[in-house]
Scaffold this motif. Structure first.
Motif, PDB file in Angstrom:
ATOM      1  N   LEU A 234      31.026   7.830  93.483  1.00 40.42           N
ATOM      2  CA  LEU A 234      30.798   7.744  91.924  1.00 40.42           C
ATOM      3  C   LEU A 234      29.169   7.570  91.788  1.00 40.42           C
ATOM      4  O   LEU A 234      28.684   8.022  90.962  1.00 40.42           O
ATOM      5  CB  LEU A 234      31.497   6.822  91.283  1.00 40.42           C
ATOM      6  N   ALA A 235      28.599   6.744  92.542  1.00 39.33           N
ATOM      7  CA  ALA A 235      27.121   6.516  92.397  1.00 39.33           C
ATOM      8  C   ALA A 235      26.430   7.608  92.774  1.00 39.33           C
ATOM      9  O   ALA A 235      25.342   7.779  92.034  1.00 39.33           O
ATOM     10  CB  ALA A 235      26.655   5.080  93.367  1.00 39.33           C
ATOM     11  N   HIS A 236      26.723   8.442  93.770  1.00 42.08           N
ATOM     12  CA  HIS A 236      26.117   9.568  94.268  1.00 42.08           C
ATOM     13  C   HIS A 236      26.322  10.740  93.018  1.00 42.08           C
ATOM     14  O   HIS A 236      24.990  11.223  92.674  1.00 42.08           O
ATOM     15  CB  HIS A 236      26.707  10.374  95.490  1.00 42.08           C
ATOM     16  N   LEU A 237      27.441  10.590  92.396  1.00 45.03           N
ATOM     17  CA  LEU A 237      27.595  11.548  91.434  1.00 45.03           C
ATOM     18  C   LEU A 237      26.491  11.231  90.142  1.00 45.03           C
ATOM     19  O   LEU A 237      25.934  12.056  89.751  1.00 45.03           O
ATOM     20  CB  LEU A 237      29.012  11.673  90.868  1.00 45.03           C
ATOM     21  N   ALA A 238      26.641  10.123  89.803  1.00 46.06           N
ATOM     22  CA  ALA A 238      25.448   9.469  88.819  1.00 46.06           C
ATOM     23  C   ALA A 238      24.220   9.848  89.184  1.00 46.06           C
ATOM     24  O   ALA A 238      23.340  10.205  88.275  1.00 46.06           O
ATOM     25  CB  ALA A 238      25.808   8.128  88.476  1.00 46.06           C
ATOM     26  N   HIS A 239      23.752   9.485  90.418  1.00 48.95           N
ATOM     27  CA  HIS A 239      22.383   9.666  90.773  1.00 48.95           C
ATOM     28  C   HIS A 239      21.943  11.169  90.809  1.00 48.95           C
ATOM     29  O   HIS A 239      20.729  11.564  90.472  1.00 48.95           O
ATOM     30  CB  HIS A 239      22.232   9.057  92.182  1.00 48.95           C
ATOM     31  N   TYR A 240      22.976  11.993  91.389  1.00 49.40           N
ATOM     32  CA  TYR A 240      22.703  13.420  91.292  1.00 49.40           C
ATOM     33  C   TYR A 240      22.298  13.837  89.928  1.00 49.40           C
ATOM     34  O   TYR A 240      21.406  14.788  89.770  1.00 49.40           O
ATOM     35  CB  TYR A 240      24.005  14.112  91.945  1.00 49.40           C
ATOM     36  N   CYS A 241      23.045  13.550  88.809  1.00 50.21           N
ATOM     37  CA  CYS A 241      22.656  14.008  87.832  1.00 50.21           C
ATOM     38  C   CYS A 241      21.456  13.488  86.963  1.00 50.21           C
ATOM     39  O   CYS A 241      20.710  14.093  86.216  1.00 50.21           O
ATOM     40  CB  CYS A 241      23.873  13.654  86.817  1.00 50.21           C
ATOM     41  N   LYS A 242      21.213  12.144  87.284  1.00 51.75           N
ATOM     42  CA  LYS A 242      20.275  11.369  86.825  1.00 51.75           C
ATOM     43  C   LYS A 242      18.813  11.873  87.351  1.00 51.75           C
ATOM     44  O   LYS A 242      17.999  12.010  86.697  1.00 51.75           O
ATOM     45  CB  LYS A 242      20.309   9.762  87.202  1.00 51.75           C
ATOM     46  N   TYR A 261      19.819  19.990  98.701  1.00 46.21           N
ATOM     47  CA  TYR A 261      19.955  21.473  98.498  1.00 46.21           C
ATOM     48  C   TYR A 261      21.594  21.931  97.960  1.00 46.21           C
ATOM     49  O   TYR A 261      21.634  22.945  97.563  1.00 46.21           O
ATOM     50  CB  TYR A 261      19.718  22.339  99.866  1.00 46.21           C
ATOM     51  N   SER A 262      22.366  20.774  97.857  1.00 47.02           N
ATOM     52  CA  SER A 262      23.526  21.066  97.231  1.00 47.02           C
ATOM     53  C   SER A 262      24.251  19.658  96.796  1.00 47.02           C
ATOM     54  O   SER A 262      23.419  18.812  96.729  1.00 47.02           O
ATOM     55  CB  SER A 262      24.822  21.813  98.222  1.00 47.02           C
ATOM     56  N   THR A 263      25.448  20.071  96.036  1.00 46.75           N
ATOM     57  CA  THR A 263      25.725  18.686  95.123  1.00 46.75           C
ATOM     58  C   THR A 263      25.934  17.482  96.596  1.00 46.75           C
ATOM     59  O   THR A 263      26.025  16.452  96.144  1.00 46.75           O
ATOM     60  CB  THR A 263      26.809  19.085  94.474  1.00 46.75           C
ATOM     61  N   LYS A 264      26.503  17.924  97.580  1.00 46.21           N
ATOM     62  CA  LYS A 264      27.004  17.022  98.620  1.00 46.21           C
ATOM     63  C   LYS A 264      28.271  16.207  98.244  1.00 46.21           C
ATOM     64  O   LYS A 264      28.486  14.968  98.799  1.00 46.21           O
ATOM     65  CB  LYS A 264      25.820  15.825  99.086  1.00 46.21           C
ATOM     66  N   TRP A 265      29.014  16.821  97.196  1.00 44.32           N
ATOM     67  CA  TRP A 265      30.096  16.124  96.780  1.00 44.32           C
ATOM     68  C   TRP A 265      31.266  16.456  97.941  1.00 44.32           C
ATOM     69  O   TRP A 265      32.153  15.606  97.942  1.00 44.32           O
ATOM     70  CB  TRP A 265      30.728  16.613  95.702  1.00 44.32           C
ATOM     71  N   GLN A 278      36.462  14.346  87.832  1.00 49.19           N
ATOM     72  CA  GLN A 278      35.400  13.349  87.618  1.00 49.19           C
ATOM     73  C   GLN A 278      34.198  14.146  87.726  1.00 49.19           C
ATOM     74  O   GLN A 278      33.175  13.958  87.139  1.00 49.19           O
ATOM     75  CB  GLN A 278      35.625  12.070  88.287  1.00 49.19           C
ATOM     76  N   ALA A 279      33.884  14.832  88.662  1.00 46.59           N
ATOM     77  CA  ALA A 279      32.615  15.570  89.203  1.00 46.59           C
ATOM     78  C   ALA A 279      32.418  16.549  87.824  1.00 46.59           C
ATOM     79  O   ALA A 279      31.141  16.623  87.338  1.00 46.59           O
ATOM     80  CB  ALA A 279      32.612  16.277  90.449  1.00 46.59           C
ATOM     81  N   TRP A 280      33.044  17.230  87.531  1.00 39.09           N
ATOM     82  CA  TRP A 280      33.071  18.319  86.341  1.00 39.09           C
ATOM     83  C   TRP A 280      32.845  17.685  85.088  1.00 39.09           C
ATOM     84  O   TRP A 280      31.889  18.136  84.435  1.00 39.09           O
ATOM     85  CB  TRP A 280      34.442  19.272  86.265  1.00 39.09           C
ATOM     86  N   ALA A 281      33.448  16.422  84.846  1.00 39.84           N
ATOM     87  CA  ALA A 281      33.277  15.707  83.495  1.00 39.84           C
ATOM     88  C   ALA A 281      31.789  15.401  83.467  1.00 39.84           C
ATOM     89  O   ALA A 281      31.050  15.000  82.438  1.00 39.84           O
ATOM     90  CB  ALA A 281      34.058  14.690  83.521  1.00 39.84           C
ATOM     91  N   ALA A 282      31.330  14.892  84.644  1.00 35.74           N
ATOM     92  CA  ALA A 282      29.800  14.604  84.823  1.00 35.74           C
ATOM     93  C   ALA A 282      28.783  15.731  84.636  1.00 35.74           C
ATOM     94  O   ALA A 282      27.823  15.439  83.724  1.00 35.74           O
ATOM     95  CB  ALA A 282      29.557  14.054  86.150  1.00 35.74           C
TER      96      ALA A 282
END
Length: 446
Positions: A234-242, A261-265, A278-282
């Motif tokens: 969840l921290a990585h997801l938030a940081h990726y968008c930030k 180079y990619s989302t790394k999800w 959760q990823a798509w909602a972000a």
């Protein structure tokens, strides 16, 4: 065991959903326990069969894949403990040890995620047979796709065979993926201390497998920010968008090295430490704040590919695992090129791009999507090996192994899936020139 001997108690089996956020199966288990004012026991089973030798002669699950999963298990165990609960970890064949556990506890219901792959389906079938005679129930919940089954514009078993038709149908319907369910913040009590002693069950041994700390890795999971658990996901997801990276995804997604180079999800999606919704909602929130672009659309496009492979498993099941896949052509008589496979597996084919890709995969448990397509194509079309051997090696090595994606992509490249255009061969020389023109990637790994 008679119905009189069966108490109302719920066991929740964590499978590929090692998270507390957006977990409808866990929510269903909690609701069931609360409705009957009874206990709930969360369980994780370390499946011993996954550590045996595959039919192709190598271990089915590598040490680094075991280590990555162990990180996710440890993370969810700590979160459960913080909520006053406990994750019971046991080792063995899931259908056997869960039947034994349910019997010892006198529980009424087992709840878990629904997984449509043959190996996983077999476990549920065995559990249902074993528990039915004890008047115990098994409830499974489908939850790994963006869309719930009742949101689709067709019956799940009637999913269009081609991705293009599937995507058009889904994108043109009125409904959108449901918002992710909130994280679990409370849990029913555990079984009473007077419950049968569980210490004689086969407990899981603490993992001794350490993350692969290779500084060249495009997914440096020895670093805290790339930890395998839900909190890091969840921290990585938030940081990726930030950092605004969704706007550059399409331009960079074919990169071969580096963290951005990619989302790394995918490693977190594979264990369920991160849910697709959760990823798509972000990304939807990011679009609302920063604007929608081709890149943000393409992230959703890739998540729909992931969904399509899941629905195809519901439709075709074990047919996806045959040598000829979904093809109606006569079974091929060519033999598996065992020597070629061994050269490929160990990164000794003589083609620099392919060998570099295999060395990265073996050293880190990860490689880019662009490289994976090249590696698979080379094995199938240049070395003329059985595609199932390659799929098995990826299963063993990849920390982001996902049975749906893995099987679907190997079938797609071999021409034995649902793609009407047949097999997909990548020219490795052209690919090297297009994506590693200066040879940086090859120098990094060779």
């Amino acid at each position: 065991m008679t119905s009189a001997q069966t108490t109302i108690g719920v066991v929740f089996w964590f499978r590929n959903d090692l998270r507390l956020h957006d977990n409808p199966a866990l929510q269903q288990a909690i609701a069931l326990a609360e409705r009957h004012q009874t206990w709930l026991l969360p369980v994780y089973v370390h499946d011993t069969a996954l550590q045996l030798t595959s039919p192709w002669g190598f271990v089915r699950t590598s040490d680094h894949r075991l280590a990555w999963t162990a990180m996710a298990v440890h993370d969810v165990a700590e979160q459960l403990a913080a909520l006053g609960s406990h994750l019971l970890q046991i080792t063995g064949d899931p259908s056997e040890v869960l039947t034994e556990l349910m019997t010892r506890l006198g529980a009424s219901t087992l709840v878990c995620e629904d997984i449509a792959a043959p190996y996983e389906v077999a476990h549920i079938q065995a559990l249902k047979r074993g528990l039915a005679v004890r008047r115990m129930a098994v409830q499974t919940v489908w939850q790994s796709t963006l869309m719930a089954p009742d949101q689709l514009p067709f019956e799940p078993h009637e999913v269009p065979d081609t991705f293009s038709a599937f995507r058009r149908a889904v994108e043109h319907q009125a409904s959108a993926p449901a918002q992710p369910a909130p994280a679990i913040t409370r849990l029913p009590a555990l079984p009473a201390r007077t419950s049968p002693d569980l210490r004689t069950m086969r407990p899981a041994h603490p993992s001794t497998h350490a993350p692969l700390n290779d500084p060249r890795s495009a997914f440096p999971w020895a670093q805290p920010e790339f930890h395998g658990g839900e909190l890091a996901a969840l921290a990585h997801l938030a940081h990726y968008c930030k950092r605004g990276l969704p706007h550059s995804y399409k331009a960079t997604r074919n990169g071969l090295y580096g963290c951005d180079y990619s989302t790394k999800w995918s490693p977190w999606l594979a264990t369920g430490a991160l849910s697709a919704r959760q990823a798509w909602a972000a990304i939807q929130t990011f679009e609302a704040q920063q604007g929608a672009t081709d890149s943000t659309y393409w992230i959703g496009f890739e998540l729909l590919w992931r969904d399509h492979f899941r629905w195809l498993h519901l439709k075709y099941g074990a047919r996806l695992y045959r040598l000829r896949g979904l093809s109606d052509a006569a079974r091929q008589t060519r033999t598996h090129n065992a020597r070629g496979f061994e050269r490929w597996r160990t990164g000794q084919t003589g083609h620099a791009l392919i060998d570099a890709g295999m060395l990265e995969l073996n050293a880190t448990g990860y490689s880019s999507n662009r490289l994976r397509q090249n590696l698979a194509s080379f094995l199938i079309h240049d070395l003329r090996c059985d595609w199932r051997a390659g799929a098995a090696w990826f299963e063993s090595q990849l920390i982001d192994f996902d049975i749906y994606n893995n099987q679907g992509n190997w079938l797609y490249l071999s021409g034995r899936g649902t793609d009407p255009r047949g097999s997909r061969r990548f020219n490795p020389d052209k690919q090297a020139n297009d994506y590693d023109a200066d040879g940086t990637y090859r120098k990094l790994w060779l």
